[in-house]
Design a protein around this motif. Structure first.
Motif, PDB file in Angstrom:
ATOM      1  N   ALA A   1       0.822  -1.219   0.000  1.00 11.84           N
ATOM      2  CA  ALA A   1       0.000   0.000   0.000  1.00 11.84           C
ATOM      3  C   ALA A   1       0.855   1.267   0.000  1.00 11.84           C
ATOM      4  O   ALA A   1       0.487   2.269  -0.622  1.00 11.84           O
ATOM      5  CB  ALA A   1      -0.928   0.001   1.218  1.00 11.84           C
ATOM      6  N   HIS A   2       1.989   1.214   0.682  1.00 10.51           N
ATOM      7  CA  HIS A   2       2.781   2.438   0.860  1.00 10.51           C
ATOM      8  C   HIS A   2       3.866   2.627  -0.185  1.00 10.51           C
ATOM      9  O   HIS A   2       4.562   3.650  -0.158  1.00 10.51           O
ATOM     10  CB  HIS A   2       3.366   2.470   2.274  1.00 10.51           C
ATOM     11  CG  HIS A   2       2.321   2.763   3.305  1.00 10.51           C
ATOM     12  ND1 HIS A   2       2.061   4.037   3.753  1.00 10.51           N
ATOM     13  CD2 HIS A   2       1.427   1.951   3.910  1.00 10.51           C
ATOM     14  CE1 HIS A   2       1.055   3.994   4.619  1.00 10.51           C
ATOM     15  NE2 HIS A   2       0.652   2.735   4.735  1.00 10.51           N
ATOM     16  N   THR A   3       4.043   1.649  -1.072  1.00 10.88           N
ATOM     17  CA  THR A   3       5.068   1.825  -2.106  1.00 10.88           C
ATOM     18  C   THR A   3       4.457   1.728  -3.499  1.00 10.88           C
ATOM     19  O   THR A   3       5.174   1.602  -4.488  1.00 10.88           O
ATOM     20  CB  THR A   3       6.178   0.759  -1.988  1.00 10.88           C
ATOM     21  OG1 THR A   3       5.588  -0.533  -2.153  1.00 10.88           O
ATOM     22  CG2 THR A   3       6.889   0.839  -0.654  1.00 10.88           C
ATOM     23  N   HIS A   4       3.160   1.743  -3.563  1.00  9.24           N
ATOM     24  CA  HIS A   4       2.489   1.661  -4.862  1.00  9.24           C
ATOM     25  C   HIS A   4       2.812   2.916  -5.674  1.00  9.24           C
ATOM     26  O   HIS A   4       3.030   3.989  -5.102  1.00  9.24           O
ATOM     27  CB  HIS A   4       0.973   1.552  -4.627  1.00  9.24           C
ATOM     28  CG  HIS A   4       0.228   0.967  -5.773  1.00  9.24           C
ATOM     29  ND1 HIS A   4      -0.083   1.701  -6.903  1.00  9.24           N
ATOM     30  CD2 HIS A   4      -0.249  -0.284  -5.983  1.00  9.24           C
ATOM     31  CE1 HIS A   4      -0.738   0.924  -7.743  1.00  9.24           C
ATOM     32  NE2 HIS A   4      -0.855  -0.288  -7.218  1.00  9.24           N
TER      33      HIS A   4
ATOM     34  N   ASP B   1      -5.010   8.499  -4.195  1.00  7.11           N
ATOM     35  CA  ASP B   1      -5.443   7.960  -5.479  1.00  7.11           C
ATOM     36  C   ASP B   1      -5.941   6.509  -5.307  1.00  7.11           C
ATOM     37  O   ASP B   1      -6.950   6.107  -5.888  1.00  7.11           O
ATOM     38  CB  ASP B   1      -4.238   8.021  -6.440  1.00  7.11           C
ATOM     39  CG  ASP B   1      -4.644   7.751  -7.873  1.00  7.11           C
ATOM     40  OD1 ASP B   1      -5.844   7.818  -8.171  1.00  7.11           O
ATOM     41  OD2 ASP B   1      -3.755   7.458  -8.697  1.00  7.11           O
ATOM     42  N   LEU B   2      -5.257   5.748  -4.481  1.00  2.32           N
ATOM     43  CA  LEU B   2      -5.627   4.337  -4.307  1.00  2.32           C
ATOM     44  C   LEU B   2      -6.890   4.138  -3.480  1.00  2.32           C
ATOM     45  O   LEU B   2      -7.727   3.294  -3.803  1.00  2.32           O
ATOM     46  CB  LEU B   2      -4.499   3.584  -3.577  1.00  2.32           C
ATOM     47  CG  LEU B   2      -3.287   3.129  -4.384  1.00  2.32           C
ATOM     48  CD1 LEU B   2      -2.283   2.496  -3.424  1.00  2.32           C
ATOM     49  CD2 LEU B   2      -3.699   2.125  -5.452  1.00  2.32           C
ATOM     50  N   TYR B   3      -6.981   4.873  -2.384  1.00  2.00           N
ATOM     51  CA  TYR B   3      -8.037   4.568  -1.406  1.00  2.00           C
ATOM     52  C   TYR B   3      -9.032   5.711  -1.202  1.00  2.00           C
ATOM     53  O   TYR B   3     -10.089   5.486  -0.614  1.00  2.00           O
ATOM     54  CB  TYR B   3      -7.416   4.221  -0.047  1.00  2.00           C
ATOM     55  CG  TYR B   3      -6.498   3.017  -0.080  1.00  2.00           C
ATOM     56  CD1 TYR B   3      -7.021   1.727  -0.057  1.00  2.00           C
ATOM     57  CD2 TYR B   3      -5.122   3.168  -0.143  1.00  2.00           C
ATOM     58  CE1 TYR B   3      -6.191   0.613  -0.089  1.00  2.00           C
ATOM     59  CE2 TYR B   3      -4.280   2.054  -0.178  1.00  2.00           C
ATOM     60  CZ  TYR B   3      -4.823   0.787  -0.150  1.00  2.00           C
ATOM     61  OH  TYR B   3      -4.007  -0.308  -0.190  1.00  2.00           O
TER      62      TYR B   3
ATOM     63  N   ASN C   1     -14.210  -8.841  -0.058  1.00  2.00           N
ATOM     64  CA  ASN C   1     -14.822  -9.702  -1.075  1.00  2.00           C
ATOM     65  C   ASN C   1     -14.055 -10.994  -1.319  1.00  2.00           C
ATOM     66  O   ASN C   1     -14.498 -11.842  -2.076  1.00  2.00           O
ATOM     67  CB  ASN C   1     -15.032  -8.951  -2.396  1.00  2.00           C
ATOM     68  CG  ASN C   1     -13.732  -8.785  -3.132  1.00  2.00           C
ATOM     69  OD1 ASN C   1     -12.698  -8.663  -2.493  1.00  2.00           O
ATOM     70  ND2 ASN C   1     -13.790  -8.802  -4.449  1.00  2.00           N
ATOM     71  N   ASN C   2     -12.886 -11.139  -0.694  1.00  2.00           N
ATOM     72  CA  ASN C   2     -12.234 -12.459  -0.709  1.00  2.00           C
ATOM     73  C   ASN C   2     -11.282 -12.573   0.475  1.00  2.00           C
ATOM     74  O   ASN C   2     -10.880 -11.566   1.065  1.00  2.00           O
ATOM     75  CB  ASN C   2     -11.527 -12.733  -2.044  1.00  2.00           C
ATOM     76  CG  ASN C   2     -10.312 -11.854  -2.220  1.00  2.00           C
ATOM     77  OD1 ASN C   2      -9.328 -11.990  -1.503  1.00  2.00           O
ATOM     78  ND2 ASN C   2     -10.391 -10.916  -3.171  1.00  2.00           N
TER      79      ASN C   2
ATOM     80  N   PRO D   1      -4.092  -3.475  -4.335  1.00  3.42           N
ATOM     81  CA  PRO D   1      -5.159  -2.847  -3.536  1.00  3.42           C
ATOM     82  C   PRO D   1      -6.488  -2.840  -4.302  1.00  3.42           C
ATOM     83  O   PRO D   1      -6.517  -2.415  -5.466  1.00  3.42           O
ATOM     84  CB  PRO D   1      -4.632  -1.418  -3.327  1.00  3.42           C
ATOM     85  CG  PRO D   1      -3.153  -1.558  -3.425  1.00  3.42           C
ATOM     86  CD  PRO D   1      -2.900  -2.637  -4.449  1.00  3.42           C
ATOM     87  N   PRO D   2      -7.562  -3.323  -3.687  1.00  2.00           N
ATOM     88  CA  PRO D   2      -8.839  -3.388  -4.421  1.00  2.00           C
ATOM     89  C   PRO D   2      -9.347  -1.991  -4.771  1.00  2.00           C
ATOM     90  O   PRO D   2      -9.240  -1.075  -3.961  1.00  2.00           O
ATOM     91  CB  PRO D   2      -9.792  -4.052  -3.409  1.00  2.00           C
ATOM     92  CG  PRO D   2      -8.943  -4.547  -2.294  1.00  2.00           C
ATOM     93  CD  PRO D   2      -7.652  -3.819  -2.325  1.00  2.00           C
TER      94      PRO D   2
END
Ligand code: SF4
Ligand code: SF4
Length: 359
Positions: free
Chosen positions: A243-246, A252-254, A317-318, A353-354
């Protein structure tokens, strides 16, 4: 760092009971959900610092010019008012909070849960039983160059080794990725706990510490390797590293939930979070846990603890995704809450990340 933005779970999810079928997953869920009551705000305690680092976001923008409030009773009154409006957790930051120990004591008397972000040069009195986050930006040579501070790591370890409050926070910049090995070795040999942060540029910063795609990739590899090497000392998970190196930042991600990026005044952090300056005022339009940071480049550990944690829906979801989220939350609680012990990570797989809209 709050996980109560929408209540922990909201409307029923059809598959949630299946996600909890494995005993270690349901046990972890039960363990973390006890902390869904945490509701944070942050406070600049001092506008001074005893060192001066390149890329410090405090000395960007106008918050550095707010008048300091040295009156302990004014702080007591603020803490009481904060409690009354539902705040249950305080993050005391600055510039440098260790320069005002009497104010820290007053905050602790009024608000029992919290943390302090410090450079670790000056020891905070043991009576203040908040988590203490000690910032490390590389080895001593780098600290002299980037933070103008001599023998900083030695001093930090002297002050905080074997202190159950202490978590050393290694901030990966573009320049210090390989130095983490020697720093981790020192900290582990002294029995210290360590977690990771990723340098997030202040607005307008284009200097050499700013990450690029290749440095983010190398940082992730290094984080995961060290996590596997020192699982007892490093408070982190594979999903934290992802999550922190994307390449895309946290917002933008979350979708960041802090007021600065969240116009909603009705729910969660958008409603409750405030970032007080040293004059005890706050401004909703700029309020977040790392003000004056460039949102596009924000991968800060404090920001993630709120924005990733708040996205339970997307991770439900999974099973692999849910376990990753549980590891993230377990890590954040171990880093931010006194006496919370991190469990063994549940997921070693690197997931993407979903996206929003995944239920
Ligand atoms: S120690 Fe913290 S507050 Fe002080 S200059 Fe460095 S980054 Fe800024
Ligand atoms: S800097 Fe980070 S935490 Fe602050 S508003 Fe931007 S994305 Fe959110």
């Amino acid at each position: 760092m709050a996980m109560n933005h929408k209540g922990p779970f909201g409307p029923a999810q059809p598959k949630f009971s299946e996600l909890l079928a494995q005993p270690e997953v349901s046990a972890r869920w039960e363990k973390v959900r006890k902390y869904f009551f945490l509701r944070e705000s942050t406070y600049d305690m001092s506008n001074r610092c005893n060192i001066r680092c390149d890329g410090c976001y405090y000395f960007e923008g106008d918050k550095q010019f707010a008048r300091e409030t040295g009156d302990a009773e004014a702080w007591r009154g603020l803490m009481q008012a904060e409690k009354a409006r539902g705040i249950t957790y305080v993050v005391l930051a600055g510039a440098e909070p260790s320069l005002v120990p009497e104010l820290l004591k007053v905050c602790y008397q009024e608000m029992p849960l919290g943390s302090i972000a410090t450079n670790g040069f000056k020891k905070i009195p043991e009576s203040v039983r908040y988590k203490i986050h000690i910032s490390v930006w590389g080895n001593d040579e780098t600290s002299v160059r980037v933070r103008k501070a001599k023998h900083l790591l030695k001093k930090q370890v002297e002050n905080y080794k074997r202190d159950p409050r202490a978590v050393f926070v290694y901030t990966f910049t573009r320049e210090n990725i390989d130095e983490v090995n020697e720093v981790a070795e020192v900290l582990v040999s002294d029995g210290c706990k360590l977690t990771f942060n990723v340098f997030s540029s202040p607005v307008g910063y284009t200097g050499p510490l700013r990450h690029e795609n290749e440095s983010l990739r190398r940082t992730k590899q290094k984080m995961i390797r060290l996590l596997n090497q020192y699982p007892q000392n490093i408070l982190f998970s594979v999903y934290n590293a992802v999550a922190h190196t994307h390449q895309r930042g946290l917002h933008d991600l979350y979708g960041c939930s802090y007021p600065r990026q969240n116009p909603s005044q009705d729910i969660g952090l958008g409603r409750s979070f405030r970032q007080y300056r040293t004059d005890l005022n706050w401004d909703r339009s700029v309020a977040c846990c790392v003000p004056d940071t460039d949102c596009d480049d924000c991968r800060h550990y404090a920001a993630g603890s709120a924005v990733v944690t708040a996205r339970l829906y997307r991770h439900a979801n999974n099973l692999v995704s849910f376990k990753s989220w549980l590891d993230y939350v377990d890590t954040y609680l171990a880093v931010w809450v006194m006496d919370y012990e991190k469990g063994e990570n549940l997921c070693a797989e690197e997931i993407e990340p979903p996206p929003a809209g995944v239920k």
